[in-house]
Each structure stands twice: as C-alpha cells, then as structure tokens.
Design a protein around this motif. Structure first.
Motif, PDB file in Angstrom:
ATOM      1  N   ARG A 143      -0.618  30.516  16.398  1.00 16.99           N
ATOM      2  CA  ARG A 143      -1.582  29.443  16.022  1.00 16.99           C
ATOM      3  C   ARG A 143      -2.131  29.433  17.168  1.00 16.99           C
ATOM      4  N   ARG A 188     -10.994  19.478  10.857  1.00 18.55           N
ATOM      5  CA  ARG A 188     -10.431  20.279   9.865  1.00 18.55           C
ATOM      6  C   ARG A 188     -11.341  21.689   9.756  1.00 18.55           C
ATOM      7  N   ALA A 236      -6.692  23.901  11.834  1.00 18.77           N
ATOM      8  CA  ALA A 236      -6.274  23.696  10.627  1.00 18.77           C
ATOM      9  C   ALA A 236      -5.163  22.023  10.539  1.00 18.77           C
ATOM     10  N   ARG A 237      -4.467  22.398  11.811  1.00 20.81           N
ATOM     11  CA  ARG A 237      -3.878  21.280  11.782  1.00 20.81           C
ATOM     12  C   ARG A 237      -3.835  20.388  13.156  1.00 20.81           C
ATOM     13  N   GLU A 277      -4.392  22.370  16.592  1.00 28.01           N
ATOM     14  CA  GLU A 277      -3.925  23.688  15.706  1.00 28.01           C
ATOM     15  C   GLU A 277      -4.815  24.685  15.111  1.00 28.01           C
ATOM     16  N   GLU A 300      -5.698  28.041  13.235  1.00 31.62           N
ATOM     17  CA  GLU A 300      -4.515  29.795  12.442  1.00 31.62           C
ATOM     18  C   GLU A 300      -5.821  30.675  12.727  1.00 31.62           C
TER      19      GLU A 300
END
Length: 368
Positions: free
Chosen positions: A216, A231, A252-253, A268, A270
């Motif tokens: 992460r 995203r 991703a987040r 975050e 990935e």
C-alpha cells in the motif's frame, strides 16, 4: 484677431499632445481558459498490504521456534510450538470426566429401558381384572418417569463436560502458533524457554508478519489537489533505493475525509512487488496527476501584481485600467492559474504594475 487665432492653434496643439501623453500605451495579453493537466511532487509512504503482530493466546513456555526474521511463510505454516503442562493436565482431566459421565448416562439409559419394559408388562397384565394391583402400576410409572428425568440430567452433564473439553482442546491448539496469512517474518522476539502469553507480564509479540509482495502506497494529497483524484488511475513514483527507475501504482482507496491538522486527504495506491525490490517504510517521490474538471483561467506570471494590501491584475476595459483582485494558483508551464472575477478573452496588462493606477486611460498595444 490674427494673434488670437495663433494662440488658439497653439493651445489646441498642446492639449492634443497632453492627451496623447496621458493615454499610456501598454502591452496586453488575453486571459486563457483551458483544461489543466499537470503533476505535483508529493511524498508517500509504503505500508505492508497486510501486517500483524502475532501474540500467544495462552500462557505457556516456548518449546520450539521454527522461523526467524526474513523467513517467507505460507498461510497455516507452523511458526512456534509452546508447552503448557497445566493445560495438558486439565485437558486429560476433562476427557476423563466426559468418559465417566458417558458411562453414567449409559447406566441411566439401561435403567430407563428396564423401567419402561416393566411398566409395559404390568400395563398389559392390568388388562386382566385382578391380575395386577392398581397401585403397583402407578408406582412403576413414577419410577419410569424418574429414570427418564435422570437420563435427561445425565445427558445435560455429558454435553457440558464435552463443551468444557472442547474449550480446553481449542486452548491446547493455541500451543501451535501458525501464520494467519502468507508473508514474511519481519520481527522475531522469542527464544526457546521464554514464558509468553497473557499471564507472562509482557505485551511483546512473538513475531511480526507482513505481506509485502503487494504494498500500500499512502499519499497525503493537499486539499487543493483532491478534486482530480480518480480510482483506477495509474500514478508513477521513484524511490531513492533504485535511482533512475520509475515505478507505477494504481489508485485503489480514497479516504474521502480531510485530516483536520494537515488539511490533506490520505489516498492509497496498490503497488505490485513480486520481486521484493520495494519495502514498507520507504518514502517514494510521487508524481501526482492533477486534473481539474473545469477549465482554468491562466495568465502570465508577470501580469500578477502583489502589494501589501492586495493581489491583482490590470484589466483593460473601455480604454481604462481596472484592478481585478485574484488569487494565485499553481503554475502551468510559463503561465499561472488564477481565481477571481475574470472572463476568458479579457485583456490584461502583460507586465502589471501598481503604477498603472485604476481608472487611468490606457491604450492596448499588441503583445510582443
């Protein structure tokens, strides 16, 4: 009369010359409006995709340690064996109690079967008048009910003992410390003979397990740049451990909430790390993409005038100078983004100055 005419001609010429001198000629440019895509350099931090401190669930002594720092383990793999003699003795005692209660239950079942058989025979015999006393049948019925109640009590005792034994069996299974997921042992804090567990008086974990083949990447995005987060977008970054190389991650987040202290939003990414070249704790330099949904207003940096009281540009409107307050934004190539009551195609002075007073007659010249 002739002298008066000459005087008027001289005055007229002077006024025209003064008017021409008063109307200053300035170089102007137009305010540009266009979508802006740029990148800003932001610091990030790598975190393991999964990370956990592994503690002992029961108080016990360390018997064997099967792994060490840097060991790559798979889910369910044995990490350490613990020894708890008292727990083993309790488990044996519980098993013996279950066996004893099961024997008592079997005895109660036999008594109930005998009582039911006697009751059925007497009941059949009572069909013949005078063969069986009425009170005898009642007594046998009561004995059968008592035997049935005793059996139910024995069955409840057996279930309670079995649950107690299963609980001790589960506790005994905790003596085998296993990996909850596949990853790498990054810390080892125990050695054989050490007392561990809740009653050991220490909160130090046995191991630290991290899953690092996927990472992460956490980036704190400033409030002014959160509008363009999308995203699935790919973001590039560099790390000092691999100079000259560029890596990529996928958004991703998104926290969807700003940190009240730093006014930033954690995002975050990935990052695949199958070769293990990246590691948690590294601080990469992230090239963060900024995409504004609305077209931005752009002006040359030289057009912005900053004083102790205000920041403005000089707009030309109806042949006069007009000061328009603006807020400076981010640079875009050789221009700068501004926010304020400007419109696309407005003419502003290329080289702004507070010497061009508001309301001064000006003449727009072509940009050089």
């Amino acid at each position: 009369m002739k002298r008066l005419s000459v005087f008027l001609i001289v005055v007229s010429t002077f006024l025209l010359a003064f008017s021409a001198a008063a109307q200053q000629t300035v170089e102007v440019v137009k305010v540009i409006s266009k979508p802006v895509e740029r990148t800003v350099r932001l610091p990030g931090e790598f975190m393991p995709y999964l990370g956990v401190a592994i503690h002992a669930k029961v108080t016990a002594f360390v018997d064997k340690v099967e792994v060490d720092r840097g060991s790559v383990v798979r889910e369910g793999q044995l990490l350490a064996l613990l020894d708890a003699p008292e727990l083993t003795a309790q488990r044996a005692e519980a098993d013996a109690k279950v066996q004893a209660l099961e024997s008592q239950r079997a005895e109660a079942e036999a008594k109930l079967a005998a009582a039911e058989s006697t009751y059925e025979r007497l009941k059949a015999a009572s069909a013949t008048e005078g063969a069986v006393a009425g009170n005898e049948l009642i007594v046998v019925g009561k004995e059968t009910d008592a035997a049935r109640s005793l059996l139910r009590a024995q069955e409840s005792s057996v279930k309670a003992a079995q649950q107690s034994a299963a609980s001790l069996k589960e506790l005994e299974s905790y003596l085998r410390v296993t990996a909850p997921f596949s990853g790498t042992i990054t810390e080892r804090e125990i050695h054989p003979g050490a007392l561990v567990g809740p009653g050991a008086g220490s909160s130090i974990p046995l191991f630290r397990l991290e899953q690092n083949f996927r990472l992460r990447l956490v980036v704190a995005v400033p409030e002014s740049e959160v509008g363009g987060i999308a995203r699935g977008a790919h973001v590039s970054f560099r790390v000092s451990a691999c100079p000259g190389e560029t890596f990529n991650g996928v958004i991703a987040r998104i926290a969807e909430s700003l940190d009240s202290k730093t006014r930033t939003m954690p995002v975050e990414l990935e990052v695949a790390n199958s070769q293990g070249r990246l590691a948690p704790g590294m601080y990469p330099d992230v090239s963060w993409p900024v995409r504004n949904k609305k077209p931005a207003l752009l002006v040359p940096t030289s057009s912005i005038v900053s004083t102790t009281e205000r920041v403005f540009v000089v707009r030309i409107r109806d042949g006069k100078a007009e000061w328009v307050n603006v807020t400076r934004g981010s640079p875009v190539d050789d221009l700068v983004q501004v926010y304020g009551p400007l419109n696309p195609e407005d003419q502003i002075v290329r080289r702004g100055s507070d010497e061009i007073r508001e309301g001064t007659p000006v003449k727009a010249g072509a940009a050089k």
